[in-house]
Scaffold this motif. Structure first.
Motif, PDB file in Angstrom:
ATOM      1  N   VAL A 198      22.134 -20.658   0.433  1.00 60.31           N
ATOM      2  CA  VAL A 198      20.841 -20.350   1.043  1.00 60.31           C
ATOM      3  C   VAL A 198      20.964 -20.293   2.562  1.00 60.31           C
ATOM      4  O   VAL A 198      20.425 -19.391   3.227  1.00 60.31           O
ATOM      5  CB  VAL A 198      19.808 -21.436   0.621  1.00 60.31           C
ATOM      6  CG1 VAL A 198      18.582 -21.395   1.523  1.00 60.31           C
ATOM      7  CG2 VAL A 198      19.412 -21.246  -0.840  1.00 60.31           C
ATOM      8  N   LYS A 247      22.705 -17.195   3.715  1.00 61.62           N
ATOM      9  CA  LYS A 247      21.904 -16.003   3.481  1.00 61.62           C
ATOM     10  C   LYS A 247      20.772 -15.851   4.496  1.00 61.62           C
ATOM     11  O   LYS A 247      20.460 -14.731   4.939  1.00 61.62           O
ATOM     12  CB  LYS A 247      21.326 -16.051   2.061  1.00 61.62           C
ATOM     13  CG  LYS A 247      20.541 -14.821   1.656  1.00 61.62           C
ATOM     14  CD  LYS A 247      20.105 -14.914   0.192  1.00 61.62           C
ATOM     15  CE  LYS A 247      19.370 -13.666  -0.252  1.00 61.62           C
ATOM     16  NZ  LYS A 247      18.957 -13.742  -1.684  1.00 61.62           N
ATOM     17  N   TYR A 248      20.153 -16.984   4.892  1.00 63.77           N
ATOM     18  CA  TYR A 248      18.927 -16.895   5.690  1.00 63.77           C
ATOM     19  C   TYR A 248      19.022 -17.469   7.105  1.00 63.77           C
ATOM     20  O   TYR A 248      18.059 -17.376   7.868  1.00 63.77           O
ATOM     21  CB  TYR A 248      17.784 -17.611   4.963  1.00 63.77           C
ATOM     22  CG  TYR A 248      17.403 -16.974   3.644  1.00 63.77           C
ATOM     23  CD1 TYR A 248      16.855 -15.686   3.592  1.00 63.77           C
ATOM     24  CD2 TYR A 248      17.572 -17.660   2.448  1.00 63.77           C
ATOM     25  CE1 TYR A 248      16.498 -15.112   2.385  1.00 63.77           C
ATOM     26  CE2 TYR A 248      17.204 -17.102   1.230  1.00 63.77           C
ATOM     27  CZ  TYR A 248      16.677 -15.818   1.208  1.00 63.77           C
ATOM     28  OH  TYR A 248      16.321 -15.246   0.007  1.00 63.77           O
ATOM     29  N   GLU A 252      16.266 -22.490  -8.537  1.00 63.52           N
ATOM     30  CA  GLU A 252      15.512 -21.244  -8.677  1.00 63.52           C
ATOM     31  C   GLU A 252      14.161 -21.299  -7.966  1.00 63.52           C
ATOM     32  O   GLU A 252      13.732 -20.316  -7.349  1.00 63.52           O
ATOM     33  CB  GLU A 252      15.301 -20.940 -10.162  1.00 63.52           C
ATOM     34  CG  GLU A 252      14.650 -19.594 -10.433  1.00 63.52           C
ATOM     35  CD  GLU A 252      14.501 -19.297 -11.915  1.00 63.52           C
ATOM     36  OE1 GLU A 252      13.779 -18.344 -12.258  1.00 63.52           O
ATOM     37  OE2 GLU A 252      15.131 -20.016 -12.739  1.00 63.52           O
ATOM     38  N   ASP A 257      14.701 -20.726  -4.341  1.00 61.30           N
ATOM     39  CA  ASP A 257      14.978 -19.305  -4.093  1.00 61.30           C
ATOM     40  C   ASP A 257      13.685 -18.494  -4.050  1.00 61.30           C
ATOM     41  O   ASP A 257      13.496 -17.637  -3.178  1.00 61.30           O
ATOM     42  CB  ASP A 257      15.895 -18.751  -5.192  1.00 61.30           C
ATOM     43  CG  ASP A 257      17.320 -19.287  -5.081  1.00 61.30           C
ATOM     44  OD1 ASP A 257      17.686 -19.748  -3.998  1.00 61.30           O
ATOM     45  OD2 ASP A 257      18.031 -19.245  -6.097  1.00 61.30           O
ATOM     46  N   LYS A 258      12.790 -18.758  -4.996  1.00 61.24           N
ATOM     47  CA  LYS A 258      11.534 -18.005  -5.044  1.00 61.24           C
ATOM     48  C   LYS A 258      10.682 -18.276  -3.817  1.00 61.24           C
ATOM     49  O   LYS A 258      10.045 -17.363  -3.276  1.00 61.24           O
ATOM     50  CB  LYS A 258      10.770 -18.381  -6.308  1.00 61.24           C
ATOM     51  CG  LYS A 258      11.394 -17.828  -7.585  1.00 61.24           C
ATOM     52  CD  LYS A 258      10.576 -18.219  -8.819  1.00 61.24           C
ATOM     53  CE  LYS A 258      11.196 -17.623 -10.083  1.00 61.24           C
ATOM     54  NZ  LYS A 258      10.429 -18.004 -11.302  1.00 61.24           N
ATOM     55  N   GLU A 300      12.244 -16.349  -0.959  1.00 63.45           N
ATOM     56  CA  GLU A 300      12.074 -14.898  -1.119  1.00 63.45           C
ATOM     57  C   GLU A 300      10.676 -14.463  -0.671  1.00 63.45           C
ATOM     58  O   GLU A 300      10.493 -13.360  -0.153  1.00 63.45           O
ATOM     59  CB  GLU A 300      12.309 -14.497  -2.575  1.00 63.45           C
ATOM     60  CG  GLU A 300      13.791 -14.494  -2.957  1.00 63.45           C
ATOM     61  CD  GLU A 300      14.028 -14.314  -4.447  1.00 63.45           C
ATOM     62  OE1 GLU A 300      13.015 -14.085  -5.180  1.00 63.45           O
ATOM     63  OE2 GLU A 300      15.173 -14.398  -4.894  1.00 63.45           O
ATOM     64  N   LYS A 301       9.684 -15.343  -0.855  1.00 59.10           N
ATOM     65  CA  LYS A 301       8.329 -15.045  -0.385  1.00 59.10           C
ATOM     66  C   LYS A 301       8.293 -14.954   1.142  1.00 59.10           C
ATOM     67  O   LYS A 301       7.491 -14.214   1.730  1.00 59.10           O
ATOM     68  CB  LYS A 301       7.356 -16.117  -0.857  1.00 59.10           C
ATOM     69  CG  LYS A 301       7.065 -16.089  -2.346  1.00 59.10           C
ATOM     70  CD  LYS A 301       6.081 -17.205  -2.725  1.00 59.10           C
ATOM     71  CE  LYS A 301       5.802 -17.204  -4.218  1.00 59.10           C
ATOM     72  NZ  LYS A 301       4.875 -18.315  -4.591  1.00 59.10           N
ATOM     73  N   GLY A 359      11.982 -12.220   1.834  1.00 57.59           N
ATOM     74  CA  GLY A 359      12.272 -11.096   0.954  1.00 57.59           C
ATOM     75  C   GLY A 359      13.620 -11.309   0.278  1.00 57.59           C
ATOM     76  O   GLY A 359      14.376 -12.215   0.646  1.00 57.59           O
ATOM     77  N   LYS A 360      13.930 -10.485  -0.691  1.00 60.67           N
ATOM     78  CA  LYS A 360      15.202 -10.632  -1.417  1.00 60.67           C
ATOM     79  C   LYS A 360      16.367 -10.099  -0.615  1.00 60.67           C
ATOM     80  O   LYS A 360      16.232  -9.210   0.184  1.00 60.67           O
ATOM     81  CB  LYS A 360      15.114  -9.923  -2.767  1.00 60.67           C
ATOM     82  CG  LYS A 360      14.117 -10.568  -3.725  1.00 60.67           C
ATOM     83  CD  LYS A 360      14.198  -9.933  -5.102  1.00 60.67           C
ATOM     84  CE  LYS A 360      13.251 -10.637  -6.075  1.00 60.67           C
ATOM     85  NZ  LYS A 360      13.322 -10.059  -7.442  1.00 60.67           N
TER      86      LYS A 360
END
Length: 386
Positions: free
Chosen positions: A300, A303-304, A374, A377-378, A381-382, A385-386
């Motif tokens: 995570v 990625k971000y 999970e 992650d959701k 993503e909000k 974004g993905k």
């Protein structure tokens, strides 16, 4: 941990021995130990929980040893009825309501199994009235629930090996089914024993968020029936305080601030990350699920991070060396702090189990709580974004 607890308990014994020696109404608690501690490493304590909220802790008020028949006995204060606990070698713990029952128990004692696993036994209290029957019954429900959890875990493992999708999907719902069963049984016992002051013990199995109406009606009934029952008044206050604190940490509210040091002594808290999205990760070196989540957090973070995400790891380890060792092993690249005295911050965020992750926005407001894997992650993503 045992050595530290023993020192604390002995100190408390010295402080309270004079008050305990005062004469008054008592009941007797006796026990027989099947496998005694022949090396005399561990104590047998009588004590009770004192304090409220995060300050609540077990305090020993007396200790004893076994006689020639592997039995022990305590005289328990009963001028003011209350909950007490007997601890046998730290392995067996028996809660009871001290008022009129002279109780006897048979306990295993030292674990003689070659392979030791955490599976607390069911200990039945003999010679009980309805006041302690409720505790016997609640403990049986808890014991059976624990055994069912073990069975569900085994079934899920075997279902996964079979690759049978119908069986796998059925097994996934196993924990939900047994928890529903436990809640039904607990509520039945609360209604059955609603006029017993010791039904307070059963109320610990309910959630005020889900079962608030039953909790409050039971407490109001106890307070009306037993005006002297300060424990019921304290329980009601605790629930009302939790309700107020829950409103304070609802999604969209400011994340409670705190400040703890890193290995160099520099203190960090949520305010230090204003302008960044933040994951607060409450964890500990001894928590398996916490450490299992760390590889996912690394993904995570990678990625971000460039999109404005930071992580603050808050260890609740009481032992600094264990925290440092775990950090060295896990090689996390985000700020790490140690909350040795963790109860206040846990109370402010209203959690008792870890891992507990909180997602905070750039202004320090809570976006989501109690997320991982999970669900984390959701939540991200909000935001990104993905």
């Amino acid at each position: 941990m045992i050595k530290k607890g023993l020192t604390l308990a002995v100190a408390v014994l010295l402080m309270v021995s004079s008050s305990f020696a005062q004469k008054g109404k008592t009941v007797t608690f006796t026990g027989t130990v099947k496998f005694p501690d022949t090396e005399k490493k561990y104590p047998i304590y009588l004590g009770k929980y004192v304090g409220e909220g995060f300050k609540r802790a077990f305090v020993a008020i007396d200790s004893t040893t076994l006689d020639a028949k592997n039995s022990f006995s305590f005289k328990v204060p009963a001028d003011k009825p209350d909950f007490y606990q007997v601890r046998v070698y730290y392995f067996d713990r028996i809660d009871f309501w001290a008022n009129k029952d002279n109780i006897h128990v048979n306990v295993r004692g030292i674990d003689t199994a070659k392979m030791k696993i955490k599976n607390p036994p069911y200990i039945y209290m003999e010679n009980t009235s309805a006041e302690n029957d409720v505790i016997n019954d609640v403990n049986l429900v808890s014991y059976l629930n624990y055994q069912s959890m073990i069975a569900v875990g085994q079934e899920q493992y075997k279902a996964g090996l079979s690759k049978d999708t119908l069986w796998i999907n059925h097994a996934k719902g196993g924990f939900d089914r047994i928890n529903v069963d436990r809640d039904i049984r607990t509520k039945y016992l609360i209604n059955k024993y609603k006029d017993q002051p010791s039904v307070l013990y059963a109320l610990n199995g309910l959630s005020w968020k889900r079962d608030g109406e039953l909790l409050m009606s039971t407490l109001d009934n106890l307070i009306k029936k037993y005006p002297w029952l300060t424990q019921a008044k304290a329980k009601k206050k605790e629930i009302l305080d939790n309700m107020a604190q829950t409103a304070k940490i609802a999604n969209g509210q400011k994340a409670p601030d705190f400040s703890f040091p890193d290995v160099n002594g520099k203190k960090w808290g949520p305010k230090d990350f204003k302008g960044k999205y933040l994951i607060i990760d409450f964890w500990a070196s001894w928590c398996g699920p916490c450490r299992q989540e760390i590889p996912h957090l690394k993904e995570v973070y990678k990625k971000y991070k460039d999109k404005g995400l930071e992580i603050l790891a808050v260890s609740v380890d009481a032992k600094e060396d264990a925290w440092k060792k775990a950090m060295s092993e896990e090689r996390m690249t985000w700020p790490q702090i140690n909350a040795k005295e963790s109860k206040p911050v846990m109370a402010s965020y209203l959690f008792s189990g870890i891992p507990y992750l909180v997602v905070v926005d750039k202004e320090g407001n809570i976006i989501e709580k109690n997320v991982r894997g999970e669900s984390l992650d959701k939540a991200l993503e909000k935001i990104f974004g993905k």
